[in-house]
Write an enzyme that holds these catalytic residues in place. Structure first.
Site, short mmCIF file in Angstrom:
data_model
loop_
_atom_site.label_atom_id
_atom_site.label_comp_id
_atom_site.label_asym_id
_atom_site.label_seq_id
_atom_site.Cartn_x
_atom_site.Cartn_y
_atom_site.Cartn_z
N ASP A 53 -26.81 26.33 26.96
CA ASP A 53 -27.53 24.70 27.18
C ASP A 53 -28.96 25.31 27.20
O ASP A 53 -29.63 26.33 28.73
CB ASP A 53 -27.39 23.82 28.58
CG ASP A 53 -28.49 23.28 28.47
OD1 ASP A 53 -28.53 22.16 27.80
OD2 ASP A 53 -29.09 22.87 29.30
N GLU A 71 -26.49 23.37 20.88
CA GLU A 71 -26.75 21.76 20.78
C GLU A 71 -28.04 21.74 19.39
O GLU A 71 -28.60 22.74 19.74
CB GLU A 71 -27.59 20.55 21.72
CG GLU A 71 -26.52 20.08 22.79
CD GLU A 71 -27.75 19.20 23.67
OE1 GLU A 71 -26.32 18.62 23.68
OE2 GLU A 71 -27.96 20.22 24.82
N ASP A 78 -27.52 21.58 34.22
CA ASP A 78 -28.03 22.00 32.55
C ASP A 78 -26.33 22.85 32.50
O ASP A 78 -25.38 23.75 31.81
CB ASP A 78 -28.45 22.81 33.16
CG ASP A 78 -29.91 22.71 32.58
OD1 ASP A 78 -30.53 21.36 32.31
OD2 ASP A 78 -30.82 23.02 32.77
#
Length: 458
Positions: free
Chosen positions: A216, A308, A390
């Protein structure tokens, strides 16, 4: 395994060699602008004829945009357009024509919907002062000298390197690499040569083939791994901002160029511009070095890396965070992971842009309807889990890997196709035991879980 790799080396050029490279870069710019003017003139003429009601079969014949057609037209007109054409290598003109052919194709594919991503505009003419000097060689003598401190390029002859090219020379001597092209480019007031090499290397296996890590990325920390590791954000641009502002103020007080009056810049302005360019180049090199070290470590150690699909362009519209987001280099980190995982025998999984990794509880699977950016600690109202926001997202990304099919290379994961629905989903009961086959993992996409029942929150 065969792959295409790039080897980039800094050059130490003499004033004469720098002038010769600038002449080749100028030749590429002249060929590009001439061909673009020719194509644009025909397009404008056809558009004007249509406004006059001329039938399509009687319009001015169109011009082909392919590289062979542009090269043929240039060879027929180069004696009149550039009487000095024999002073430069043919690869210089081919560089400009190839860049125009690619740009026109991208523009056409973007208009017809064949090219994904943001719309691509029509090619523009290249400026002498604002265009980065670059020339690409694909034929002729392209090799590394036996002393490994010089390279030989067509018409430019022997160029000295700032560092040893032993890594590339060893592969060339062993017969496991073949140079396909060489590009000479000026970056940050310094010249570099970049070799595109077809490399044959042994198949690699990650240190932990079965390991899955979720990554992340963010501004507070450059990356938070699902293993709990926090990779600090070095903030190279923020650290150099004071020096950059000082150099910019000095540059603004010098006599610079003026396009309206044709005034040339003073020598002091040129020295100040070079100083500012070197400062920016140092920031870019530090950022690139840190990203390479991080992505190489992740690709070598873990068999599966999950990231992502961030909308970086939309994130840059936030005027308060745009500079910090650009300084972190989110897109570059993903780009490097894409090819390095393939080189090392792993795979990269890209979760969908709407996958609620931050809103989903990594413990029970509850999905929050809203989660403000200021909430840096995730607190689950169902199971009571409290941890860093996170880290929670990184664990959800790691669990997301179980929903994708096995394979190698980048994998585009499925996620939500829109924002989280109002009300969200809440876990009502968590059943102990082992999940059934094909449903392993804890947090599949869209907030579903494999070991508890979900109901709509009221």
């Amino acid at each position: 395994m065969k792959t295409i790799q790039a080897y980039r080396f800094a050059l130490d050029l003499s004033p004469g060699q720098e002038r010769a490279i600038l002449a080749h870069a100028g030749a590429a710019r002249v060929a590009h602008n001439w061909a673009l003017a020719r194509v644009k003139a025909v397009m404008d003429q056809r558009a004007a004829e249509r406004t006059y009601g001329v039938p399509d079969e009687q319009l001015t014949p169109s011009v082909s945009w392919s590289l062979p057609a542009l090269r043929k037209a240039w060879n027929a007109a180069k004696v009149e357009v550039a009487p000095w054409w024999a002073e430069c290598s043919k690869e210089a003109f081919n560089t400009g024509l190839d860049a125009l052919a690619r740009a026109l194709k991208n523009w056409s594919d973007s208009r017809t919907g064949k090219r994904a991503g943001r719309p691509v505009g029509f090619p523009r003419f290249k400026s002498r002062r604002r265009t980065t000097p670059s020339v690409r060689f694909t034929t002729g003598t392209i090799r590394v000298a036996p002393d490994r401190m010089h390279v030989v390029l067509p018409r430019l002859a022997r160029l000295k390197l700032h560092e040893s090219a032993r890594k590339l020379a060893r592969r060339l001597e062993a017969g496991t690499a073949r140079i396909m092209s060489a590009t000479v480019r000026r970056d940050g007031r310094r010249w570099h040569v970049c070799f595109t090499v077809d490399v044959e290397c042994a198949d690699r296996v990650p240190a932990e083939p079965m390991s899955v890590v979720g990554v992340d990325v963010g501004v507070a920390h450059l990356a938070v791994l699902s293993t709990g590791e926090l990779v600090p954000n070095p903030r190279h641009l923020a650290g150099a901002q004071r020096r950059l502002r000082a150099f910019g103020r000095v540059l603004s007080r010098r006599t610079g160029p003026d396009r309206c009056t044709g005034r040339r810049p003073s020598n002091r302005w040129q020295r100040a511009a070079n100083r500012l360019g070197r400062a920016h180049a140092r920031v870019a090199n530090l950022r690139r070095d840190g990203l390479h070290k991080l992505t190489t470590r992740l690709a070598v150690e873990h068999g599966t890396v999950v990231v992502e699909d961030l909308n970086v362009t939309g994130m840059l519209r936030n005027r308060r965070l745009a500079r910090h987001i650009a300084d972190a280099g989110f897109n570059e980190l993903r780009r490097q992971l894409a090819y390095k995982t393939g080189w090392n025998g792993g795979r990269l999984i890209v979760a969908d842009r709407w996958y609620p990794s931050s809103k989903t509880c990594s413990g029970c699977g509850t999905v929050k309807t809203k989660l403000a950016l200021s909430e840096r600690t995730y607190t689950c109202t169902t199971c009571g889990l409290t941890l860093d926001r996170d880290l929670n997202a990184a664990r959800n990304l790691a669990a997301f890997a179980t929903e994708t099919t096995a394979g190698s290379g980048p994998v585009a994961g499925r996620g939500a196709d829109r924002k989280t629905r109002p009300g969200g989903q809440v876990a009502t009961k968590r059943q102990p035991g082992i999940a059934s086959a094909g449903q392993t993992g804890t947090v599949p996409p869209q907030g579903r879980t494999t070991d508890h029942v979900l109901t709509r929150a009221h």
